[in-house]
Design a protein around this motif. Structure first.
Motif, short mmCIF file in Angstrom:
data_model
loop_
_atom_site.label_atom_id
_atom_site.label_comp_id
_atom_site.label_asym_id
_atom_site.label_seq_id
_atom_site.Cartn_x
_atom_site.Cartn_y
_atom_site.Cartn_z
N ARG A 137 0.85 -1.20 0.00
CA ARG A 137 0.00 0.00 0.00
C ARG A 137 0.88 1.24 0.00
NH1 ARG A 137 -3.19 -1.86 5.20
NH2 ARG A 137 -1.00 -2.32 5.61
N LEU A 138 1.71 1.30 -1.01
CA LEU A 138 2.69 2.39 -1.09
C LEU A 138 2.00 3.76 -1.13
CD1 LEU A 138 5.71 2.03 -1.07
CD2 LEU A 138 5.71 2.04 -3.57
N GLU A 139 0.85 3.80 -1.80
CA GLU A 139 0.16 5.08 -2.00
C GLU A 139 -0.29 5.70 -0.67
OE1 GLU A 139 -0.76 2.18 -3.10
OE2 GLU A 139 -2.76 1.73 -2.31
N ASP A 140 -0.41 4.87 0.39
CA ASP A 140 -0.81 5.40 1.70
C ASP A 140 0.20 6.42 2.23
OD1 ASP A 140 -2.89 3.70 1.55
OD2 ASP A 140 -2.36 2.46 3.29
N SER A 141 1.44 6.34 1.75
CA SER A 141 2.47 7.23 2.28
C SER A 141 2.59 8.53 1.47
CB SER A 141 3.82 6.52 2.30
OG SER A 141 4.17 6.12 0.99
N PHE A 142 1.90 8.61 0.32
CA PHE A 142 2.04 9.80 -0.52
C PHE A 142 1.67 11.10 0.20
CE2 PHE A 142 1.29 7.20 -4.70
CZ PHE A 142 2.52 6.60 -4.53
N HIS A 168 10.43 -6.28 -3.56
CA HIS A 168 10.81 -5.11 -4.36
C HIS A 168 12.21 -4.66 -4.00
CE1 HIS A 168 6.84 -4.47 -6.02
NE2 HIS A 168 6.33 -4.59 -4.82
N THR A 169 12.95 -4.16 -4.96
CA THR A 169 14.23 -3.56 -4.63
C THR A 169 13.97 -2.14 -4.15
OG1 THR A 169 14.55 -2.59 -6.81
CG2 THR A 169 15.34 -4.86 -6.48
N LEU A 170 14.93 -1.61 -3.39
CA LEU A 170 14.78 -0.24 -2.90
C LEU A 170 14.71 0.74 -4.07
CD1 LEU A 170 17.09 -0.18 0.26
CD2 LEU A 170 14.59 -0.24 0.18
N ARG A 174 11.91 3.48 -4.63
CA ARG A 174 12.26 4.89 -4.81
C ARG A 174 11.57 5.46 -6.05
NH1 ARG A 174 15.95 8.48 -3.17
NH2 ARG A 174 17.00 6.99 -1.83
N GLY A 175 11.57 4.66 -7.12
CA GLY A 175 10.92 5.09 -8.36
C GLY A 175 9.42 5.25 -8.18
N ALA A 176 8.82 4.27 -7.51
CA ALA A 176 7.37 4.30 -7.32
C ALA A 176 6.94 5.47 -6.43
CB ALA A 176 6.90 2.98 -6.71
#
Lengths: 218, 130
Positions: A137-142, A168-170, A174-176
């Protein structure tokens, strides 16, 4: 638990209550403690903020609440009304005595944008922040990353690796996140004392770089 | 997890603060409070508890959590105790956004200001060695 009736009884005979309260304070600060440093641990719901604070704190994390004000925007301001609203918010925190003189208080701050007013209050006077991210849930941190960037508050991002996290690699993370090159990104296990401490060291390293650069420039 | 709802006990809070509700500005969340006297006969129970809790330094936010009273209420009680000379307060020396003695709880965040390099290095080295 805290009914009015029991409080009335406490008021007449406070000693028993106070003894219980004092017995409860584990690891009191050293009498030489003079300076407290505030660090904020943020991130989306369920990303491991409280787990992180618990793992590194020298006391069991505590919860309290405060009435926080938020300046109104838009119509209220135009109308000349004092556009402030007040909300009671609960938050948790822990602490680490780093030296005889300095203690660090770590505050957990929810990352959802509806807690924006809490951020302003908690980030006030903070040295910096750790944003925990979960790749599911990467988008939660946006929202909180955007906020920190806008406010110019120093921060690093820590990927809390859950057992069932995709691998995932770091660099991919970072890109996402579209994270600027200068902002450190580290991996961690929020349950681990050592790992949590490494994350804080990474934040302090970053702060040191920024602070030294600013000093050199002035 | 401990939760304490201010709305459950308005009478108690009203009594504890003498009905005042304005947030006091001289305290940061992490201002360290130290007792300078022992509780005296006739003091309010909340003041007695604060003086006992703060025999060793304790941040405002921790006093608030342990007394289960909201931060703003504790800040008001502390400013009374400070005015009476019963406590002393050690404010944070630095921080992005201004963490000095003038920092206020509830004010809008000021632009970020970096802490002193020497102080950052001291914390960094100590953390590494913990």
């Amino acid at each position: 638990m805290h009914s009015k009736i029991s409080d009335a009884a406490d008021a007449e005979e406070p000693s028993a209550d106070v003894e219980a309260l004092l017995a409860d304070v584990e690891a009191p600060l050293s009498d030489t403690a003079r300076d407290a440093v505030k660090i904020v641990i943020s991130g989306g719901f369920g990303v491991g903020k409280t787990t992180f604070v618990r793992a590194v704190s020298e006391i069991d994390p505590l919860t309290t609440e405060a009435v926080m004000t938020e300046k109104g925007v838009g119509v209220d301001d135009v109308a000349g009304v004092e556009g402030k609203s007040a909300t009671t918010v609960a938050f948790d925190f822990g602490r680490i005595s780093v030296t005889e003189r300095i203690v660090t208080y770590l505050f957990g701050a929810p990352g959802q944008s509806r807690f924006r007013f809490l951020w302003d209050n908690l980030f006030l006077g903070a040295w910096g922040a750790v944003v925990l991210v979960d790749t599911r849930r990467l988008e939660d941190s946006f929202p909180v990353i955007d906020h920190l960037e806008r406010k110019g508050m120093p921060f690093i991002v820590a990927h809390n690796r859950f057992d069932d996290s995709p691998d995932h690699t770091l660099d991919a993370i970072r890109g996402a996140l579209d994270l600027a090159d200068g902002i450190p990104l580290v991996a961690c296990d929020a349950r681990s004392h050592t790992s949590g401490k490494d994350v804080l060291v990474a934040l302090l390293d970053h702060l040191h770089t920024l602070s030294a650069a600013q000093e050199a420039a002035s | 997890m401990m939760r304490w709802d201010v709305h459950e006990q308005p009478d108690r809070l009203f009594a504890a603060t003498g009905g005042r509700s304005r947030a006091y500005t001289e305290f940061d969340l992490v201002s360290l409070v130290v007792s300078e006297s022992e509780p005296a006969v006739g003091m309010a129970p909340e003041a007695v508890q604060i003086l006992r809790l703060c025999r060793h330094p304790m941040a405002l936010v921790e006093v608030s959590a342990r007394l289960r009273m909201p931060v703003g209420v504790v800040a008001i009680l502390l400013s009374d105790l400070l005015a009476e000379g019963r406590i002393s307060v050690r404010h944070p020396s630095s921080g992005a956004g201004g963490g000095g003695p003038s920092a206020s709880w509830g004010a809008a965040a000021a632009p970020a200001r970096l802490p002193d390099t020497g102080l950052v290095r001291e914390v960094l080295v100590a953390l590494k060695n913990l």
